[in-house]
Design an enzyme around this catalytic site. Structure first.
Site, mmCIF file in Angstrom:
data_model
loop_
_atom_site.group_PDB
_atom_site.id
_atom_site.type_symbol
_atom_site.label_atom_id
_atom_site.label_comp_id
_atom_site.label_asym_id
_atom_site.label_seq_id
_atom_site.Cartn_x
_atom_site.Cartn_y
_atom_site.Cartn_z
ATOM 1 N N HIS A 15 18.275 -36.867 -6.408
ATOM 2 C CA HIS A 15 17.783 -37.418 -5.179
ATOM 3 C C HIS A 15 16.393 -37.061 -5.232
ATOM 4 O O HIS A 15 15.476 -37.260 -4.230
ATOM 5 C CB HIS A 15 18.217 -36.772 -3.966
ATOM 6 C CG HIS A 15 19.800 -36.974 -3.786
ATOM 7 N ND1 HIS A 15 20.173 -38.038 -3.410
ATOM 8 C CD2 HIS A 15 20.803 -36.299 -3.951
ATOM 9 C CE1 HIS A 15 21.600 -38.252 -3.350
ATOM 10 N NE2 HIS A 15 22.073 -36.948 -3.689
ATOM 11 N N TRP B 151 -2.954 -2.670 -1.846
ATOM 12 C CA TRP B 151 -2.416 -4.352 -2.141
ATOM 13 C C TRP B 151 -3.505 -4.802 -1.084
ATOM 14 O O TRP B 151 -3.190 -4.713 0.200
ATOM 15 C CB TRP B 151 -1.051 -4.322 -1.587
ATOM 16 C CG TRP B 151 -0.618 -5.799 -2.230
ATOM 17 C CD1 TRP B 151 -0.331 -6.301 -3.161
ATOM 18 C CD2 TRP B 151 -0.576 -6.896 -1.217
ATOM 19 N NE1 TRP B 151 -0.097 -7.733 -3.283
ATOM 20 C CE2 TRP B 151 -0.112 -8.028 -1.971
ATOM 21 C CE3 TRP B 151 -0.656 -7.084 0.523
ATOM 22 C CZ2 TRP B 151 0.155 -9.290 -1.318
ATOM 23 C CZ3 TRP B 151 -0.551 -8.084 0.598
ATOM 24 C CH2 TRP B 151 0.074 -9.307 0.324
ATOM 25 N N LYS C 95 5.756 -4.651 -4.105
ATOM 26 C CA LYS C 95 7.099 -4.334 -4.002
ATOM 27 C C LYS C 95 7.624 -4.397 -2.504
ATOM 28 O O LYS C 95 8.503 -5.278 -2.118
ATOM 29 C CB LYS C 95 7.599 -2.947 -4.395
ATOM 30 C CG LYS C 95 9.091 -2.971 -4.404
ATOM 31 C CD LYS C 95 9.624 -2.429 -5.771
ATOM 32 C CE LYS C 95 11.237 -2.715 -5.646
ATOM 33 N NZ LYS C 95 11.637 -4.070 -6.201
ATOM 34 N N ARG D 199 3.700 -0.391 -4.948
ATOM 35 C CA ARG D 199 3.253 -0.875 -3.727
ATOM 36 C C ARG D 199 1.791 -1.798 -3.757
ATOM 37 O O ARG D 199 1.453 -1.918 -2.803
ATOM 38 C CB ARG D 199 3.129 0.510 -2.612
ATOM 39 C CG ARG D 199 4.469 0.869 -2.312
ATOM 40 C CD ARG D 199 3.989 1.793 -1.247
ATOM 41 N NE ARG D 199 5.409 1.572 -0.311
ATOM 42 C CZ ARG D 199 5.818 0.831 0.791
ATOM 43 N NH1 ARG D 199 4.550 0.331 1.027
ATOM 44 N NH2 ARG D 199 6.665 0.877 1.352
ATOM 45 N N CYS E 56 0.725 -1.210 0.051
ATOM 46 C CA CYS E 56 0.058 0.128 -0.095
ATOM 47 C C CYS E 56 0.868 1.438 0.156
ATOM 48 O O CYS E 56 1.863 1.213 0.725
ATOM 49 C CB CYS E 56 -1.023 -0.034 1.170
ATOM 50 S SG CYS E 56 -2.238 -1.288 1.230
ATOM 51 N N ASN F 283 -1.499 1.509 5.751
ATOM 52 C CA ASN F 283 -0.826 0.568 5.481
ATOM 53 C C ASN F 283 -0.364 -0.320 6.438
ATOM 54 O O ASN F 283 0.182 0.156 7.502
ATOM 55 C CB ASN F 283 0.457 1.228 4.727
ATOM 56 C CG ASN F 283 1.647 0.289 4.361
ATOM 57 O OD1 ASN F 283 1.418 -0.851 3.971
ATOM 58 N ND2 ASN F 283 2.855 0.642 4.360
ATOM 59 N N GLY F 284 -0.459 -1.552 6.195
ATOM 60 C CA GLY F 284 -0.144 -2.643 7.258
ATOM 61 C C GLY F 284 -1.543 -3.314 7.819
ATOM 62 O O GLY F 284 -2.494 -3.148 7.055
ATOM 63 N N GLU G 14 17.200 -17.626 -8.047
ATOM 64 C CA GLU G 14 16.789 -16.300 -8.231
ATOM 65 C C GLU G 14 16.103 -16.559 -9.736
ATOM 66 O O GLU G 14 15.376 -15.747 -9.876
ATOM 67 C CB GLU G 14 18.162 -15.413 -8.263
ATOM 68 C CG GLU G 14 17.694 -13.875 -8.650
ATOM 69 C CD GLU G 14 16.784 -13.197 -7.799
ATOM 70 O OE1 GLU G 14 16.108 -13.795 -6.743
ATOM 71 O OE2 GLU G 14 16.322 -12.088 -8.136
ATOM 72 N N LYS H 119 12.544 -15.299 -10.422
ATOM 73 C CA LYS H 119 12.087 -14.128 -11.299
ATOM 74 C C LYS H 119 10.962 -14.591 -12.165
ATOM 75 O O LYS H 119 10.178 -13.847 -12.710
ATOM 76 C CB LYS H 119 13.259 -13.704 -12.285
ATOM 77 C CG LYS H 119 14.642 -12.670 -11.400
ATOM 78 C CD LYS H 119 13.988 -11.219 -11.341
ATOM 79 C CE LYS H 119 13.139 -11.055 -10.011
ATOM 80 N NZ LYS H 119 14.111 -10.729 -8.792
ATOM 81 N N GLU I 59 7.573 -15.159 -10.605
ATOM 82 C CA GLU I 59 7.111 -13.694 -10.250
ATOM 83 C C GLU I 59 6.126 -12.949 -11.350
ATOM 84 O O GLU I 59 5.313 -12.637 -11.331
ATOM 85 C CB GLU I 59 7.958 -12.662 -9.784
ATOM 86 C CG GLU I 59 8.507 -12.841 -8.574
ATOM 87 C CD GLU I 59 9.305 -11.984 -8.232
ATOM 88 O OE1 GLU I 59 10.874 -11.817 -8.722
ATOM 89 O OE2 GLU I 59 9.343 -11.051 -7.106
#
Ligand code: F6R
Length: 615
Positions: free
Chosen positions: A511, A79, A610, A27, A2, A105-106, A488, A492, A495
């Site tokens: 394995h 968000w 983000k 955000r 947010c 926000n939160g 990584e 990516k 995402e």
């Protein structure tokens, strides 16, 4: 998550809010809204909840009003956490009297019990959000308080959880009251126009002075200035921040999107991060709260905590620090660290790695490390962020604002910063000779030139992505420092392309995961020259026998290792411990081009925001 922007003072206009929100798009964009106050109409609220187009639609809806002068206003890009991404859950929210407006926000962790209590007291709710509870709590307190600030202070004591919010009231329409508790918030100004925002980019071109707000502090901002108060009501200094970020850095500047721009900024961001970091005695030049070298010499263990992409940077650092210092390094996902019993004491250096410096899980891990008596260091990108303020020392990645949700330039800058830290520790631990430290450091400073070379593979990686755009399963494998690169690469791709992708240590394939390989799978092997080059080439043979589509990311001279229709991505050879900085770049590009070839917007991945300021 947010984004928040609020403005008051003579320069306050609708357009400041809409432009600020556009800059906070990273955000979250489930919905967006603003509320303004002017002398003629009181509050006017606009909200849009159309997912990725919310901010654009809000801007269009308000175009005619954009230059309208207002007394004050607050804006929010959401968000969603509590309550779906619908219009009635979009911020700003109001109390029953519609005289108090709030953006938040939160998370208010105890919002259910508070809501129940408020319901018993006769409050009516028009959303499913935890945010609306705050508006009603303030409404309840207000008749018994001499000011909005006092009502906000009383309400804040009733709530649990990490949050920041800004409140406006019709009783005093030019005053904004903000509260910060483990979620980002800052104050800024230009002349007698004052702002509260969750992040600097929202107001970068509007303000010329920026101030940090401490946790558990309240700010009261009006055209005459800003004041901060602690939880006991005592006035506190607002400390001025000096961020040398430019608006250009927060804009796309001719690129199609922020992700491609930020991929191409990596040579500069690494250079800015590492150059000038060792002084004449090979001591690390930290940014804030200089760590006492004697204290650091006493540490016998390093603990790295981080999330997501930052965690992968921390993983690379573990190999380097252990190799150069011979000290044990533990690495933990931040959200796990705080809920187990990590063995940490005053001889442990806990390093929190975070682009934003606000990720709640990492911030909480840092708090926990401090409670356990550890020495702490924050490696983060945002100047004055919560982690930077909490840690004993700070090493900033000087990557400039990263807007794309998927991290790229800050990841390579984090690895660079952590390499300098590793070299510094090796020197003070006496494990490397001064000349060795200098040689390695100079090699690190040369890496930006190698990045320029790697950036040339952009078109060939685009062609590879279009060749593979109908593939459904991707496996990234690597060994040693190639393993975090593989992780990584897979992260990516997941995402921004939403394709099933896994990262594995190549030696672990046999394995279990090798059972997944068949002609439909794509295997991307990080096979640059580390000590384990021959071993990974043996793993390549095991993979090849299962006939997946094979892509090898290797050093330029090894191009001959592929056969038939396999693909090779050539990157320059560098020191094996620095190789992740180079090797990850084509994988960032691959994820980017896959997203584009599948028709997705890489800057706006679904479900992601983000900065993750919730648990
Ligand atoms: C991935 C990504 C996230 C972040 C993670 C931690 O591209 O950006 O995985 O790395 O949310 O964020 P910071 O580094 O801000 O703590």
């Amino acid at each position: 998550m947010c984004g928040i922007i609020a403005v008051t003072g003579s320069g306050a206009k609708v357009e400041i809010l809409t432009t600020g929100l556009k800059r906070l798009e990273y955000r979250g964009y489930d919905s967006a809204g603003i509320i303004t106050v002017d002398a003629a109409h009181g509050f006017t609220r606009y909200r849009v909840a159309n997912g990725k187009t919310s901010l654009h639609e809000l801007e269009q809806e308000l175009e005619a009003a954009s230059s309208n002068e207002i007394l004050a206003g607050i804006g929010h890009t959401r968000w969603a956490t509590h309550g779906g991404p619908t219009l009635f859950n979009a911020h700003p929210h109001l109390d029953c009297t519609e005289k108090i407006a709030i953006v938040h926000n939160g998370i208010v962790e105890n919002f259910r019990e508070l809501k129940e209590q408020l319901g018993h007291n006769g409050h009516l709710f028009s959303s499913e959000t935890d945010t609306e509870v705050i508006a009603h709590l303030i409404e309840e307190q207000r008749p018994f308080c001499s000011s909005l600030l006092e009502a906000v202070q009383k309400a804040s004591r009733l709530m649990r959880g990490a949050m920041s919010f800004v409140v406006m009231s019709l009783d005093d329409p030019t005053t904004l009251v903000g509260f910060k508790r483990m979620a980002p918030m800052m104050v800024a100004s230009k002349g007698d126009t004052w702002f509260i925002a969750s992040d600097i980019p929202a107001i970068l071109d509007r303000a010329d002075r920026f101030f940090q707000v401490e946790d558990e502090n309240f700010v009261v901002v009006d055209p005459l200035g800003a004041k901060a108060f602690d939880e006991n009501g005592s006035e506190r200094d607002l400390v001025e921040l000096h961020a040398n970020w430019t608006l250009d850095a927060a804009e796309r500047s001719g690129y199609d999107d922020f992700m491609s721009k930020e991929i191409f900024e990596q040579a500069a961001s690494l250079r800015d991060t590492v150059v000038g970091r060792l002084d004449a005695s090979q001591n690390l030049v930290l940014d804030e709260h200089l760590a006492d070298t004697d204290l650091l010499a006493r540490i016998n263990k390093v603990f790295i905590v981080a999330c997501g992409t930052s965690y992968h940077a921390g993983m690379v650092a573990k190999y380097a620090i252990e190799h150069w210092t011979k000290m044990p390094v533990e690495l933990d996902i931040s959200s796990e660290f705080r809920y187990r019993d990590p063995v940490v004491d005053e001889r442990t250096l806990v390093v929190a790695v975070s682009q934003s410096g606000e990720t709640l899980d990492t911030l909480a891990a840092l708090h926990e490390a401090k409670n356990l008596g550890a020495q702490t260091l924050a490696v983060c990108n945002v100047v004055g962020s919560s982690m930077a303020r909490l840690a004993d020392s700070v090493l900033y990645t000087r990557a400039g604002p990263e807007v794309s949700v998927a991290s790229t330039k800050t990841h390579t800058a984090q690895i660079g910063a952590l390499m300098v830290l590793a070299l510094h520790l090796a020197r003070i631990k006496g494990q490397l000779y001064p000349q060795e430290v200098i040689d390695l450091y100079l090699e690190l400073c040369e890496l930006p030139n190698k990045i320029e070379e790697v950036l040339q593979v952009w078109d060939s990686v685009a062609a590879l992505a279009s060749r593979l755009s109908d593939k459904q399963r991707f496996y990234f494998i690597g060994r040693h420092v190639g393993y975090p690169v593989a992780l990584e690469g897979a992260l990516k791709l997941k995402e921004i392309s939403y394709l099933p992708a896994e990262g594995y240590p190549a030696g672990e394939l046999k394995h279990g995961p090798i059972a997944m390989l068949d002609e439909q799978a794509v295997v991307i092997v990080v096979a640059t020259r580390t000590r384990l080059y021959e071993k990974i080439m043996s793993n390549v043979e095991e993979v090849r026998a299962r006939k997946p589509f094979l892509v090898i990311l290797g050093n330029q001279q090894d191009e001959g290792c592929i056969t038939g229709s396999e693909e090779f991505i050539a990157v320059p050879r560098v020191h094996p411990l620095f190789a992740p900085i180079i090797d990850v770049i084509p994988l960032q590009m691959f994820a980017y081009h896959m997203a584009k070839s599948l028709g997705y917007d890489p800057d706006r991945p679904r479900n992601l925001a983000k900065t993750v300021t919730v648990e």
